[in-house]
Design a protein around this motif. Structure first.
Motif, PDB file in Angstrom:
ATOM      1  N   LEU A 189      -1.764 142.457   5.509  1.00 23.98           N
ATOM      2  CA  LEU A 189      -2.666 141.904   4.975  1.00 23.98           C
ATOM      3  C   LEU A 189      -1.903 141.638   3.369  1.00 23.98           C
ATOM      4  O   LEU A 189      -0.731 142.556   2.653  1.00 23.98           O
ATOM      5  N   GLU A 190      -2.845 140.995   2.622  1.00 21.62           N
ATOM      6  CA  GLU A 190      -2.569 141.170   1.131  1.00 21.62           C
ATOM      7  C   GLU A 190      -3.013 141.802   0.797  1.00 21.62           C
ATOM      8  O   GLU A 190      -4.082 141.347   0.157  1.00 21.62           O
ATOM      9  N   SER A 191      -2.727 142.812  -0.344  1.00 23.44           N
ATOM     10  CA  SER A 191      -2.437 143.623  -0.701  1.00 23.44           C
ATOM     11  C   SER A 191      -1.994 144.631  -1.514  1.00 23.44           C
ATOM     12  O   SER A 191      -0.984 145.057  -1.006  1.00 23.44           O
ATOM     13  N   GLU A 192      -2.219 145.075  -2.415  1.00 21.60           N
ATOM     14  CA  GLU A 192      -0.945 146.595  -2.525  1.00 21.60           C
ATOM     15  C   GLU A 192      -1.788 147.829  -2.242  1.00 21.60           C
ATOM     16  O   GLU A 192      -1.072 149.144  -2.224  1.00 21.60           O
ATOM     17  N   GLN A 193      -2.791 147.640  -2.072  1.00 17.30           N
ATOM     18  CA  GLN A 193      -2.796 149.137  -1.274  1.00 17.30           C
ATOM     19  C   GLN A 193      -2.118 149.678  -0.016  1.00 17.30           C
ATOM     20  O   GLN A 193      -1.725 148.815   0.084  1.00 17.30           O
ATOM     21  N   LEU A 194      -1.990 151.112   0.000  1.00 20.98           N
ATOM     22  CA  LEU A 194      -1.693 151.328   0.691  1.00 20.98           C
ATOM     23  C   LEU A 194      -2.500 151.275   2.023  1.00 20.98           C
ATOM     24  O   LEU A 194      -3.394 151.744   1.758  1.00 20.98           O
ATOM     25  N   VAL A 195      -2.320 151.690   2.968  1.00 18.88           N
ATOM     26  CA  VAL A 195      -3.187 150.839   4.593  1.00 18.88           C
ATOM     27  C   VAL A 195      -3.350 153.086   4.777  1.00 18.88           C
ATOM     28  O   VAL A 195      -1.439 153.235   5.069  1.00 18.88           O
ATOM     29  N   ASN A 209       9.226 149.041  12.335  1.00 20.49           N
ATOM     30  CA  ASN A 209       8.945 149.311  10.979  1.00 20.49           C
ATOM     31  C   ASN A 209       7.694 149.230  10.271  1.00 20.49           C
ATOM     32  O   ASN A 209       7.577 147.894  10.439  1.00 20.49           O
ATOM     33  N   CYS A 210       6.669 149.705  10.051  1.00 27.90           N
ATOM     34  CA  CYS A 210       6.121 149.710   9.163  1.00 27.90           C
ATOM     35  C   CYS A 210       6.170 148.868   7.722  1.00 27.90           C
ATOM     36  O   CYS A 210       7.548 149.204   7.097  1.00 27.90           O
ATOM     37  N   ILE A 211       6.127 147.186   7.061  1.00 29.28           N
ATOM     38  CA  ILE A 211       6.971 146.965   5.642  1.00 29.28           C
ATOM     39  C   ILE A 211       6.083 146.622   5.061  1.00 29.28           C
ATOM     40  O   ILE A 211       4.984 146.120   5.176  1.00 29.28           O
ATOM     41  N   SER A 212       6.624 146.495   3.712  1.00 34.24           N
ATOM     42  CA  SER A 212       5.967 146.444   2.329  1.00 34.24           C
ATOM     43  C   SER A 212       6.510 145.214   2.045  1.00 34.24           C
ATOM     44  O   SER A 212       7.944 145.437   1.511  1.00 34.24           O
ATOM     45  N   GLU A 213       6.172 144.134   1.545  1.00 32.70           N
ATOM     46  CA  GLU A 213       6.738 142.480   0.575  1.00 32.70           C
ATOM     47  C   GLU A 213       6.273 142.130  -0.610  1.00 32.70           C
ATOM     48  O   GLU A 213       5.247 141.760  -0.160  1.00 32.70           O
ATOM     49  N   THR A 214       6.288 142.806  -1.998  1.00 29.10           N
ATOM     50  CA  THR A 214       5.153 142.190  -2.721  1.00 29.10           C
ATOM     51  C   THR A 214       4.111 142.433  -2.199  1.00 29.10           C
ATOM     52  O   THR A 214       3.927 144.153  -2.629  1.00 29.10           O
ATOM     53  N   ASN A 215       3.116 141.593  -2.837  1.00 30.63           N
ATOM     54  CA  ASN A 215       1.723 142.033  -2.104  1.00 30.63           C
ATOM     55  C   ASN A 215       1.118 142.271  -0.907  1.00 30.63           C
ATOM     56  O   ASN A 215       0.097 142.088  -0.516  1.00 30.63           O
ATOM     57  N   TYR A 216       2.813 142.248  -0.280  1.00 30.44           N
ATOM     58  CA  TYR A 216       1.893 142.106   1.430  1.00 30.44           C
ATOM     59  C   TYR A 216       2.298 143.372   2.725  1.00 30.44           C
ATOM     60  O   TYR A 216       3.004 144.193   2.349  1.00 30.44           O
ATOM     61  N   ASN A 234      10.420 150.189   3.679  1.00 27.33           N
ATOM     62  CA  ASN A 234      10.432 149.954   5.020  1.00 27.33           C
ATOM     63  C   ASN A 234       9.095 151.133   4.363  1.00 27.33           C
ATOM     64  O   ASN A 234       9.479 152.224   3.359  1.00 27.33           O
ATOM     65  N   ILE A 235       7.508 151.725   4.813  1.00 23.51           N
ATOM     66  CA  ILE A 235       5.943 152.108   4.336  1.00 23.51           C
ATOM     67  C   ILE A 235       5.994 153.381   5.892  1.00 23.51           C
ATOM     68  O   ILE A 235       6.062 153.024   6.789  1.00 23.51           O
ATOM     69  N   ILE A 236       5.120 154.151   5.308  1.00 28.56           N
ATOM     70  CA  ILE A 236       4.520 155.041   6.360  1.00 28.56           C
ATOM     71  C   ILE A 236       3.206 154.413   6.999  1.00 28.56           C
ATOM     72  O   ILE A 236       2.637 153.699   7.031  1.00 28.56           O
TER      73      ILE A 236
END
Length: 141
Positions: free
Chosen positions: A124-130, A47-54, A5-7
């Motif tokens: 989004l395919e990115s390592e960057q935080l939105v 929830n906003c989610i981060s998974e690998t580079n997505y 989970n990400i902000i």
């Protein structure tokens, strides 16, 4: 794959593209305007989610559509989402189409203001935080 989970990013409505007018001509003659739509509210439904580079964001929009001189019930709204990092650098642009029908009442033979609730599945395919996103209507000329 591990999901975290990400902000969720801050969401802003574009001040220049917050209203969409559908009509037959460029003059915007009131008699030739079918409907006027405006972005009203939003909510992240999961929830906003981060998974690998997505990154995955499920955003629910509330759009109010006011019938002015509709020719039919069909609503067709082009929407853009701009995603920005913490330094306000543009990361990605995404486009969506919202299709619905105006509320029409057979007993009074009239159209009523319509509330459209639409989920936008943004990935989004990115390592960057939105950090933030801007939402608006695409202007079609």
């Amino acid at each position: 794959k591990e999901k975290d989970n990400i902000i969720c990013p801050k969401v802003f409505f574009s001040s220049e593209n917050n209203v969409y007018i559908d009509g037959d001509n460029q003059d915007l003659d009131f008699e030739k305007i079918n409907y006027k739509a405006s972005l009203n509210n939003h909510e992240f439904t999961r929830n906003c989610i981060s998974e690998t580079n997505y990154k995955y964001f499920n955003l629910e929009l509330l759009i109010l559509v006011e019938p002015l001189n509709p020719k039919n019930r069909e609503i067709n709204l082009p929407i853009f989402v701009l995603l920005y990092d913490i330094e306000d650098n543009l990361i990605d642009k995404q486009y969506f189409r919202v299709q619905a029908n105006l509320n029409y009442f057979e007993n009074t033979l009239s159209y009523e203001t319509t509330e459209i609730i639409k989920n936008l599945d943004i990935s989004l395919e990115s390592e960057q935080l939105v950090s933030s996103m801007i939402i608006g209507f695409v202007k079609l000329d």
